[in-house]
Design a protein around this motif. Structure first.
Motif, PDB file in Angstrom:
ATOM      1  N   TYR A  83      40.895  49.620  32.327  1.00  0.00           N
ATOM      2  CA  TYR A  83      40.630  48.239  32.746  1.00  0.00           C
ATOM      3  C   TYR A  83      41.137  48.052  34.172  1.00  0.00           C
ATOM      4  CZ  TYR A  83      39.965  47.735  27.734  1.00  0.00           C
ATOM      5  OH  TYR A  83      39.530  47.905  26.439  1.00  0.00           O
ATOM      6  N   PRO A  84      40.372  48.518  35.160  1.00  0.00           N
ATOM      7  CA  PRO A  84      40.869  48.530  36.541  1.00  0.00           C
ATOM      8  C   PRO A  84      40.858  47.171  37.238  1.00  0.00           C
ATOM      9  CG  PRO A  84      38.640  49.409  36.460  1.00  0.00           C
ATOM     10  CD  PRO A  84      39.056  49.188  35.037  1.00  0.00           C
ATOM     11  N   TYR A  85      40.142  46.202  36.686  1.00  0.00           N
ATOM     12  CA  TYR A  85      40.032  44.895  37.334  1.00  0.00           C
ATOM     13  C   TYR A  85      40.914  43.899  36.593  1.00  0.00           C
ATOM     14  CZ  TYR A  85      36.063  47.495  39.034  1.00  0.00           C
ATOM     15  OH  TYR A  85      35.278  48.487  39.563  1.00  0.00           O
ATOM     16  N   THR A  86      41.835  43.290  37.301  1.00  0.00           N
ATOM     17  CA  THR A  86      42.838  42.456  36.636  1.00  0.00           C
ATOM     18  C   THR A  86      43.091  41.161  37.396  1.00  0.00           C
ATOM     19  OG1 THR A  86      44.680  43.498  37.822  1.00  0.00           O
ATOM     20  CG2 THR A  86      44.012  44.492  35.734  1.00  0.00           C
ATOM     21  N   VAL A  87      43.562  40.182  36.656  1.00  0.00           N
ATOM     22  CA  VAL A  87      44.136  38.961  37.215  1.00  0.00           C
ATOM     23  C   VAL A  87      45.473  38.789  36.517  1.00  0.00           C
ATOM     24  CG1 VAL A  87      43.863  36.489  37.609  1.00  0.00           C
ATOM     25  CG2 VAL A  87      41.831  37.949  37.457  1.00  0.00           C
ATOM     26  N   LYS A  88      46.554  38.710  37.281  1.00  0.00           N
ATOM     27  CA  LYS A  88      47.892  38.656  36.694  1.00  0.00           C
ATOM     28  C   LYS A  88      48.620  37.409  37.174  1.00  0.00           C
ATOM     29  CE  LYS A  88      48.093  43.696  36.464  1.00  0.00           C
ATOM     30  NZ  LYS A  88      48.788  44.936  36.891  1.00  0.00           N
ATOM     31  N   VAL A  89      49.040  36.613  36.213  1.00  0.00           N
ATOM     32  CA  VAL A  89      49.786  35.385  36.521  1.00  0.00           C
ATOM     33  C   VAL A  89      51.052  35.399  35.664  1.00  0.00           C
ATOM     34  CG1 VAL A  89      49.623  32.885  36.813  1.00  0.00           C
ATOM     35  CG2 VAL A  89      47.524  34.259  36.736  1.00  0.00           C
ATOM     36  N   PRO A  90      52.059  36.186  36.048  1.00  0.00           N
ATOM     37  CA  PRO A  90      53.286  36.253  35.254  1.00  0.00           C
ATOM     38  C   PRO A  90      54.134  34.996  35.434  1.00  0.00           C
ATOM     39  CG  PRO A  90      53.495  37.605  37.221  1.00  0.00           C
ATOM     40  CD  PRO A  90      52.087  37.087  37.212  1.00  0.00           C
ATOM     41  N   LEU A  91      54.571  34.433  34.319  1.00  0.00           N
ATOM     42  CA  LEU A  91      55.441  33.250  34.342  1.00  0.00           C
ATOM     43  C   LEU A  91      56.546  33.446  33.312  1.00  0.00           C
ATOM     44  CD1 LEU A  91      52.798  30.362  34.477  1.00  0.00           C
ATOM     45  CD2 LEU A  91      54.185  31.202  36.374  1.00  0.00           C
ATOM     46  N   GLY A 126      52.331  32.526  30.995  1.00  0.00           N
ATOM     47  CA  GLY A 126      51.712  33.459  31.922  1.00  0.00           C
ATOM     48  C   GLY A 126      50.439  34.025  31.322  1.00  0.00           C
ATOM     49  N   MET A 127      49.579  34.530  32.175  1.00  0.00           N
ATOM     50  CA  MET A 127      48.287  35.004  31.698  1.00  0.00           C
ATOM     51  C   MET A 127      47.891  36.270  32.450  1.00  0.00           C
ATOM     52  SD  MET A 127      44.761  32.790  31.463  1.00  0.00           S
ATOM     53  CE  MET A 127      45.566  31.588  30.393  1.00  0.00           C
ATOM     54  N   HIS A 128      47.353  37.243  31.709  1.00  0.00           N
ATOM     55  CA  HIS A 128      46.843  38.473  32.305  1.00  0.00           C
ATOM     56  C   HIS A 128      45.436  38.715  31.782  1.00  0.00           C
ATOM     57  CE1 HIS A 128      51.110  38.926  33.055  1.00  0.00           C
ATOM     58  NE2 HIS A 128      50.892  39.980  33.807  1.00  0.00           N
ATOM     59  N   VAL A 129      44.513  38.961  32.680  1.00  0.00           N
ATOM     60  CA  VAL A 129      43.136  39.285  32.315  1.00  0.00           C
ATOM     61  C   VAL A 129      42.863  40.714  32.776  1.00  0.00           C
ATOM     62  CG1 VAL A 129      40.697  38.728  32.650  1.00  0.00           C
ATOM     63  CG2 VAL A 129      42.395  36.886  32.552  1.00  0.00           C
ATOM     64  N   TYR A 130      42.365  41.536  31.858  1.00  0.00           N
ATOM     65  CA  TYR A 130      42.012  42.928  32.164  1.00  0.00           C
ATOM     66  C   TYR A 130      40.532  43.129  31.866  1.00  0.00           C
ATOM     67  CZ  TYR A 130      47.020  43.981  32.282  1.00  0.00           C
ATOM     68  OH  TYR A 130      48.358  44.002  32.596  1.00  0.00           O
ATOM     69  N   SER A 131      39.832  43.809  32.770  1.00  0.00           N
ATOM     70  CA  SER A 131      38.388  43.970  32.611  1.00  0.00           C
ATOM     71  C   SER A 131      37.922  45.353  33.037  1.00  0.00           C
ATOM     72  CB  SER A 131      37.657  42.908  33.451  1.00  0.00           C
ATOM     73  OG  SER A 131      36.256  43.097  33.389  1.00  0.00           O
ATOM     74  N   ARG A 132      36.929  45.862  32.324  1.00  0.00           N
ATOM     75  CA  ARG A 132      36.264  47.100  32.743  1.00  0.00           C
ATOM     76  C   ARG A 132      35.255  46.829  33.848  1.00  0.00           C
ATOM     77  NH1 ARG A 132      35.054  49.505  26.691  1.00  0.00           N
ATOM     78  NH2 ARG A 132      37.125  50.349  26.312  1.00  0.00           N
ATOM     79  N   TYR A 133      34.835  45.574  33.961  1.00  0.00           N
ATOM     80  CA  TYR A 133      33.823  45.198  34.929  1.00  0.00           C
ATOM     81  C   TYR A 133      34.456  44.421  36.086  1.00  0.00           C
ATOM     82  CZ  TYR A 133      30.799  46.274  30.936  1.00  0.00           C
ATOM     83  OH  TYR A 133      30.188  46.881  29.873  1.00  0.00           O
ATOM     84  N   ILE A 185      32.251  37.631  35.702  1.00  0.00           N
ATOM     85  CA  ILE A 185      32.277  39.029  35.291  1.00  0.00           C
ATOM     86  C   ILE A 185      30.936  39.631  35.697  1.00  0.00           C
ATOM     87  CG2 ILE A 185      32.480  40.618  33.348  1.00  0.00           C
ATOM     88  CD1 ILE A 185      33.968  38.384  31.841  1.00  0.00           C
ATOM     89  N   GLU A 186      30.988  40.679  36.498  1.00  0.00           N
ATOM     90  CA  GLU A 186      29.772  41.307  37.003  1.00  0.00           C
ATOM     91  C   GLU A 186      29.363  42.441  36.059  1.00  0.00           C
ATOM     92  OE1 GLU A 186      28.426  40.056  39.739  1.00  0.00           O
ATOM     93  OE2 GLU A 186      30.090  38.834  40.497  1.00  0.00           O
ATOM     94  N   VAL A 193      28.391  36.737  34.560  1.00  0.00           N
ATOM     95  CA  VAL A 193      28.813  35.898  33.443  1.00  0.00           C
ATOM     96  C   VAL A 193      30.001  35.060  33.900  1.00  0.00           C
ATOM     97  CG1 VAL A 193      29.793  35.880  31.119  1.00  0.00           C
ATOM     98  CG2 VAL A 193      28.022  37.557  31.720  1.00  0.00           C
ATOM     99  N   LYS A 194      29.910  33.764  33.720  1.00  0.00           N
ATOM    100  CA  LYS A 194      31.023  32.881  34.056  1.00  0.00           C
ATOM    101  C   LYS A 194      32.025  32.900  32.913  1.00  0.00           C
ATOM    102  CE  LYS A 194      33.053  29.798  36.696  1.00  0.00           C
ATOM    103  NZ  LYS A 194      33.482  30.090  38.070  1.00  0.00           N
ATOM    104  N   ALA A 195      33.302  33.132  33.250  1.00  0.00           N
ATOM    105  CA  ALA A 195      34.335  33.223  32.219  1.00  0.00           C
ATOM    106  C   ALA A 195      35.489  32.285  32.543  1.00  0.00           C
ATOM    107  CB  ALA A 195      34.850  34.658  32.104  1.00  0.00           C
ATOM    108  N   HIS A 196      35.983  31.614  31.522  1.00  0.00           N
ATOM    109  CA  HIS A 196      37.129  30.715  31.628  1.00  0.00           C
ATOM    110  C   HIS A 196      38.162  31.164  30.600  1.00  0.00           C
ATOM    111  CE1 HIS A 196      34.623  27.802  33.918  1.00  0.00           C
ATOM    112  NE2 HIS A 196      33.676  28.184  33.076  1.00  0.00           N
ATOM    113  N   PHE A 197      39.367  31.456  31.056  1.00  0.00           N
ATOM    114  CA  PHE A 197      40.462  31.881  30.178  1.00  0.00           C
ATOM    115  C   PHE A 197      41.529  30.789  30.190  1.00  0.00           C
ATOM    116  CE2 PHE A 197      38.412  35.579  32.041  1.00  0.00           C
ATOM    117  CZ  PHE A 197      38.116  36.345  30.931  1.00  0.00           C
ATOM    118  N   VAL A 198      41.864  30.266  29.010  1.00  0.00           N
ATOM    119  CA  VAL A 198      42.733  29.093  28.954  1.00  0.00           C
ATOM    120  C   VAL A 198      43.846  29.272  27.923  1.00  0.00           C
ATOM    121  CG1 VAL A 198      40.910  27.519  29.717  1.00  0.00           C
ATOM    122  CG2 VAL A 198      41.197  27.973  27.282  1.00  0.00           C
TER     123      VAL A 198
END
Length: 202
Positions: free
Chosen positions: A2-10, A15-22, A44-45, A52-57
């Motif tokens: 999962y090389p594509y990430t968004v990391k919001v450590p709290l 906190g939230m971490h998103v991991y994606s293959r795309y 997400i491409e 694809v529009k994605a919302h993580f909550v």
């Protein structure tokens, strides 16, 4: 994997971490209602070129130590629902909503967003509390636009969290569902949504 990430450590458990293959593009981390409760929004491409529009909550639940009422959670869900544009983009909204599938707020979210709940007719998929078999509710959700069809949904074994992981496989399948298959709001729903947001933002 999962090389594509968004990391919001709290430090506050939100906190939230998103991991994606795309590839993830147009990523934004936003604090829609509370300044310490993030949400992640991106595209997400897919390899086929479709975006694809994605919302993580993960809004906070009602609790004596945090939010005495559910105003902030409810407002965040309404705000996300209003941003969904299934007529333009295939869309997914997912996360720990800290709300059950049959609640007034989750039903209102579905009406405002017009998204589909793939669990309907397939089971409860109770994900919380992982440690107490006698007290479990479906707090972790995934909703999708009519562009997708459900391939599979499985609650995986516990891994140390107080939530079970929920594995969902969706297929981009235009035509599988109709554009009007999702619920739609009436005037009373729109007024309720306005009231929820105005009260939380006051």
């Amino acid at each position: 994997d999962y090389p594509y990430t968004v990391k919001v450590p709290l430090d506050n458990l939100y906190g939230m971490h998103v991991y994606s293959r795309y590839v993830l593009s147009d990523v934004s981390v936003e604090y829609l209602v509370e300044d310490d409760k993030p949400s992640v929004h991106c595209f997400i491409e897919l390899p086929c070129g479709q975006r694809v529009k994605a919302h993580f909550v993960h809004p906070a639940p009602p609790s004596p130590s945090e939010n005495e009422e559910s105003e902030e959670r409810d407002a965040e869900l309404v705000l996300v629902a209003r941003r969904v544009e299934p007529e333009i983009y295939p869309t997914i909204v997912t996360g720990d909503l800290n709300d059950v599938a049959w609640s007034r707020t989750t039903l209102l979210f579905r009406k405002i967003s017009s998204l589909l709940d793939p669990r309907i007719g397939r089971g409860m998929f109770n994900t919380f509390h992982a440690e107490y078999w006698f007290a479990r509710w479906p707090l972790d959700h995934i909703f999708h636009s009519h562009h997708f069809a459900l391939v599979s949904m499985t609650r995986l074994p516990g891994f140390g969290s107080d939530h079970f992981p929920l594995l969902t496989e969706l297929a981009l399948a235009p035509g599988e569902n109709g554009v009007d298959d999702g619920p739609s709001p009436d005037e009373e729903d729109k007024e309720a949504a306005d009231e929820i947001v105005n009260k939380a933002m006051a």
